[in-house]
Scaffold this motif. Sequence first.
Motif, PDB file in Angstrom:
ATOM      1  N   MET A  72       0.820  -1.166   0.024  1.00 32.37           N
ATOM      2  CA  MET A  72      -0.133  -0.077  -0.087  1.00 32.37           C
ATOM      3  C   MET A  72       1.026   1.279   0.009  1.00 32.37           C
ATOM      4  O   MET A  72       1.574   1.526   0.811  1.00 32.37           O
ATOM      5  CB  MET A  72      -0.875  -0.031   1.122  1.00 32.37           C
ATOM      6  N   ASN A  73       0.882   2.090  -1.091  1.00 35.36           N
ATOM      7  CA  ASN A  73       1.607   3.143  -1.106  1.00 35.36           C
ATOM      8  C   ASN A  73       1.173   4.320  -0.361  1.00 35.36           C
ATOM      9  O   ASN A  73       0.161   4.197   0.077  1.00 35.36           O
ATOM     10  CB  ASN A  73       2.113   3.647  -2.751  1.00 35.36           C
ATOM     11  N   GLY A  74       1.998   5.376  -0.447  1.00 36.50           N
ATOM     12  CA  GLY A  74       1.452   6.419   0.579  1.00 36.50           C
ATOM     13  C   GLY A  74       0.259   7.316   0.124  1.00 36.50           C
ATOM     14  O   GLY A  74      -0.710   7.675   0.987  1.00 36.50           O
ATOM     15  N   TYR A  75      -0.017   7.318  -1.309  1.00 37.77           N
ATOM     16  CA  TYR A  75      -1.187   7.809  -1.782  1.00 37.77           C
ATOM     17  C   TYR A  75      -2.231   7.036  -1.085  1.00 37.77           C
ATOM     18  O   TYR A  75      -3.439   7.684  -0.860  1.00 37.77           O
ATOM     19  CB  TYR A  75      -1.147   7.817  -3.184  1.00 37.77           C
ATOM     20  N   GLU A  76      -2.263   5.850  -1.166  1.00 32.35           N
ATOM     21  CA  GLU A  76      -3.403   4.892  -0.909  1.00 32.35           C
ATOM     22  C   GLU A  76      -3.513   5.035   0.652  1.00 32.35           C
ATOM     23  O   GLU A  76      -5.138   5.111   1.321  1.00 32.35           O
ATOM     24  CB  GLU A  76      -2.912   3.501  -1.191  1.00 32.35           C
ATOM     25  N   VAL A  77      -2.676   5.151   1.636  1.00 30.73           N
ATOM     26  CA  VAL A  77      -2.880   5.369   2.866  1.00 30.73           C
ATOM     27  C   VAL A  77      -3.476   6.724   3.220  1.00 30.73           C
ATOM     28  O   VAL A  77      -4.329   6.820   3.987  1.00 30.73           O
ATOM     29  CB  VAL A  77      -1.416   5.259   3.694  1.00 30.73           C
ATOM     30  N   CYS A  78      -3.293   7.796   2.603  1.00 27.85           N
ATOM     31  CA  CYS A  78      -3.565   8.852   2.689  1.00 27.85           C
ATOM     32  C   CYS A  78      -5.023   9.118   2.389  1.00 27.85           C
ATOM     33  O   CYS A  78      -5.849   9.591   3.302  1.00 27.85           O
ATOM     34  CB  CYS A  78      -2.979  10.074   1.969  1.00 27.85           C
ATOM     35  N   GLN A  79      -5.343   8.373   1.207  1.00 26.56           N
ATOM     36  CA  GLN A  79      -6.846   8.053   0.941  1.00 26.56           C
ATOM     37  C   GLN A  79      -7.823   7.661   1.792  1.00 26.56           C
ATOM     38  O   GLN A  79      -8.615   8.031   2.150  1.00 26.56           O
ATOM     39  CB  GLN A  79      -6.890   7.497  -0.520  1.00 26.56           C
ATOM     40  N   LYS A  80      -7.153   6.421   2.374  1.00 23.99           N
ATOM     41  CA  LYS A  80      -7.840   5.639   3.317  1.00 23.99           C
ATOM     42  C   LYS A  80      -8.048   6.481   4.736  1.00 23.99           C
ATOM     43  O   LYS A  80      -9.299   6.464   5.334  1.00 23.99           O
ATOM     44  CB  LYS A  80      -7.122   4.388   3.553  1.00 23.99           C
ATOM     45  N   LEU A  81      -7.041   7.140   5.164  1.00 20.72           N
ATOM     46  CA  LEU A  81      -7.111   7.759   6.265  1.00 20.72           C
ATOM     47  C   LEU A  81      -8.088   9.053   6.037  1.00 20.72           C
ATOM     48  O   LEU A  81      -8.887   9.289   7.096  1.00 20.72           O
ATOM     49  CB  LEU A  81      -5.796   8.585   6.722  1.00 20.72           C
ATOM     50  N   LYS A  82      -8.227   9.715   5.085  1.00 23.44           N
ATOM     51  CA  LYS A  82      -9.021  10.966   4.873  1.00 23.44           C
ATOM     52  C   LYS A  82     -10.626  10.356   4.594  1.00 23.44           C
ATOM     53  O   LYS A  82     -11.552  11.080   4.868  1.00 23.44           O
ATOM     54  CB  LYS A  82      -8.635  11.494   3.449  1.00 23.44           C
ATOM     55  N   SER A  83     -10.693   8.980   4.260  1.00 22.53           N
ATOM     56  CA  SER A  83     -12.089   8.235   4.276  1.00 22.53           C
ATOM     57  C   SER A  83     -12.602   8.034   5.764  1.00 22.53           C
ATOM     58  O   SER A  83     -13.757   7.740   5.844  1.00 22.53           O
ATOM     59  CB  SER A  83     -12.114   7.296   3.451  1.00 22.53           C
ATOM     60  N   LEU A  84     -11.911   8.024   6.715  1.00 19.18           N
ATOM     61  CA  LEU A  84     -12.228   7.279   7.956  1.00 19.18           C
ATOM     62  C   LEU A  84     -12.655   8.628   8.963  1.00 19.18           C
ATOM     63  O   LEU A  84     -11.892   9.593   8.948  1.00 19.18           O
ATOM     64  CB  LEU A  84     -11.200   6.588   8.818  1.00 19.18           C
ATOM     65  N   PRO A  85     -13.820   8.733   9.722  1.00 18.33           N
ATOM     66  CA  PRO A  85     -14.071   9.954  10.228  1.00 18.33           C
ATOM     67  C   PRO A  85     -12.992  10.066  11.533  1.00 18.33           C
ATOM     68  O   PRO A  85     -12.993  11.368  11.764  1.00 18.33           O
ATOM     69  CB  PRO A  85     -15.323   9.617  10.904  1.00 18.33           C
ATOM     70  N   GLU A  86     -12.524   9.117  12.163  1.00 20.35           N
ATOM     71  CA  GLU A  86     -11.528   9.383  13.205  1.00 20.35           C
ATOM     72  C   GLU A  86     -10.369   9.983  12.617  1.00 20.35           C
ATOM     73  O   GLU A  86      -9.333  10.323  13.521  1.00 20.35           O
ATOM     74  CB  GLU A  86     -11.561   8.210  14.099  1.00 20.35           C
ATOM     75  N   THR A  87      -9.808   9.690  11.476  1.00 17.06           N
ATOM     76  CA  THR A  87      -8.649  10.043  11.057  1.00 17.06           C
ATOM     77  C   THR A  87      -8.619  11.239   9.903  1.00 17.06           C
ATOM     78  O   THR A  87      -7.638  11.620   9.540  1.00 17.06           O
ATOM     79  CB  THR A  87      -7.830   8.942  10.516  1.00 17.06           C
ATOM     80  N   SER A  88     -10.114  11.832   9.274  1.00 15.15           N
ATOM     81  CA  SER A  88     -10.118  12.359   8.304  1.00 15.15           C
ATOM     82  C   SER A  88      -9.530  13.920   8.655  1.00 15.15           C
ATOM     83  O   SER A  88      -8.906  14.647   7.846  1.00 15.15           O
ATOM     84  CB  SER A  88     -11.453  12.688   7.853  1.00 15.15           C
ATOM     85  N   LYS A  89      -9.289  14.557   9.879  1.00 16.70           N
ATOM     86  CA  LYS A  89      -8.655  15.621  10.000  1.00 16.70           C
ATOM     87  C   LYS A  89      -7.295  15.817  10.515  1.00 16.70           C
ATOM     88  O   LYS A  89      -6.939  16.937  10.657  1.00 16.70           O
ATOM     89  CB  LYS A  89      -9.598  16.309  11.293  1.00 16.70           C
ATOM     90  N   ILE A  90      -6.441  14.689  10.434  1.00 13.55           N
ATOM     91  CA  ILE A  90      -5.360  14.651  10.879  1.00 13.55           C
ATOM     92  C   ILE A  90      -4.453  15.043   9.469  1.00 13.55           C
ATOM     93  O   ILE A  90      -4.520  14.488   8.459  1.00 13.55           O
ATOM     94  CB  ILE A  90      -4.859  13.188  11.168  1.00 13.55           C
ATOM     95  N   PRO A  91      -3.353  16.297   9.821  1.00 11.58           N
ATOM     96  CA  PRO A  91      -2.791  16.756   8.724  1.00 11.58           C
ATOM     97  C   PRO A  91      -1.837  15.695   8.297  1.00 11.58           C
ATOM     98  O   PRO A  91      -1.051  15.124   9.398  1.00 11.58           O
ATOM     99  CB  PRO A  91      -2.027  17.958   9.296  1.00 11.58           C
ATOM    100  N   ILE A  92      -1.308  15.517   6.811  1.00 13.45           N
ATOM    101  CA  ILE A  92      -0.566  14.819   6.479  1.00 13.45           C
ATOM    102  C   ILE A  92       0.535  15.234   5.676  1.00 13.45           C
ATOM    103  O   ILE A  92       0.110  16.084   4.678  1.00 13.45           O
ATOM    104  CB  ILE A  92      -1.223  13.320   5.779  1.00 13.45           C
TER     105      ILE A  92
END
Length: 673
Positions: A72-92
Amino acid sequence: MEEILMSQEQEPGLKGDILIVDDTPNNLRLLSAMLAQQGYQVRKAINGKIALKGAQMSPPDLILLDINMPEMNGYEVCQKLKSLPETSKIPIIFISALDEALDKVKAFEVGGVDYITKPFQVPEFLARIENQLAQTRLNEELKIKNKQLEQEIRDREKAEVEIRLLLVTTQAISRAADFHSALKVTISLVCETIGWDFGEAWVPADDATVLEYAQGWYISDLNLEEFKQKSLKFTFAPHIGLPGRVWANKEPEWIEDVSLEQTQSFLRAQLAAKVGLKAGFAIPILANDQVLAVLVFFKKESIPEQPHLVQLVNAVATQLGSLIQRKQAEEALRLSEERYHSIVDNAVEGIFQTTPAGRYVSANAALARIYGFESPEELISSVCDIAKEVYIDPQRRQEFIAAIEQNNAVHDFESLVRRKDGSKIWVSENARAVRDSTGKLLYYEGTISDITARKFAQEALREQQQKTEQLLLNIIPEPVAQRLKQDPSAIADHFEEVTVLFADLVGFTQFSTYTSPGELVHILNVVFSEFDRLAQRHGLEKIKTIGDAYMAVAGLPFPHPDHACLAAEMSLDMLAGIEEFNQRTGKSFNVRIGMNTGPVVAGVIGIKKFSYDLWGDTVNIASRMETNGVPGAIQVSPATYELLQDRYQFVERGCISIKGKGDMTTYLLTGRK
């Protein structure tokens, strides 16, 4: 495999919780050690799956994310994080060796707030991290303050509405011709003020054995008309139904949802369910301990009991009862005045009456507190001329009177006023003119609220908006910023001919290895600030800084016929500026400058952290002019030379190899002719 270092609570004294995601253990150890040394709490993840699990279990304050990782590359990790309510607001922040513009654009598209290219400068790296954490903290603080301010405003508005209801109903009842007209106006005023849908009044029959329907009011709704018409046929004996229980008990009663009550408890339950009525409460109108009428109110939604609302309507009912029973007027008036003054004296808003000449006739305790007096009596006796002694602007009283004369009332009349101790506050007034039957003005009455905190908050918000605007203009040219605010879609422009300038501090990378971060950032700030001033003076647009490199362009966002001359003048002044800096500080820095002329594409990339950048062969060749240049000299391409040769002095350097372009004859700009 290296696991995430989890921590449910951040240790006291740490600057922030940062999660590093990188499949290279050496990178993890290096970044972790560097950030821990700076006072951050650090967690590590060697792949995307571990990072996702850890971020969900205990969201960090910031995530540093590599791009090239297995599974899972960084782009995919970022997209997954932004799709989750508990992690969507974390700056990356992406950290990668990939330096292509498309890689950066994709990073911002998937939700990244910044992109740091390896290798990076440590001071810049730390500054970017702290900037993102600071922005996050500031946003959270602003949200909390805004919520507090909104709640305060709601509380003040609610209190003002309630006090106005007491004033208006008292006046309306006093003007009513008889008992039934007083009931009708009271029901309508209460419903309209508190926002309820249906109101009715029940009065004892002549033989006092049952309650009969007397008056009703409802919002425009055919179903409620049906409810009213069918209610006309009902009567209520003591203890039967909601009106009967209130009649017998002489106490208010609240039902959260009348449509769900048993028939024996609420006789009209089925009818209420049919027309959509739910919450209901009833208030008795008492005089000399006798129930003169029962007021009942309904709303089309289920609402738990609101004691404050019951108390308010009960106060209105008391006023009505005192009018109805004129034979018991003295006792009823005393009770109503006690309740009225209790509400007024304990109100947050100040309540007043003033003469047309500008003296207080009456005031409540809240008004005295607002103006810094010990009591209403002290306020009334101390202030002889409101225009001169209260308003900071002596003309404000005349403006207040003029506004009332125009509409017979003023709303949200804001003024700067003086308290007893001389301090200044902001107040908002709502007032009306009171006249006799002939239209003669008797006095002004109304309410006053202290809005100083709101004013300060509004001013702070305005200043913050100005700072935000300035920050945007520091990143993006003003005309581009204006377009971006009007249309947030992608902005890309083609410019037929501009001159691009690159400059690099020679030897600065080696210098940074034995220089403290503070001194390093200070030197870069001094040098680049001078470059910024030169860019502004000569009409160039600064594009960006990359480590110790500086990029600017002449001829955009507004085309300029002498763009090459503007760039030449700035480059010569840059050499002179570095020499002056060395003489002043004892340093021995040198600058290498390269320029090229031609077409470019300019645009804005990113959705959360905007970046204005240039693309095209013109930019690449300008960069090669600098990287293949001579320390302390300005190397230009043939295209730039052709535009400048008649006005500036040059030395032909000769043919050099340019990556991607082959051999090219270049020139060194040495001075003005």
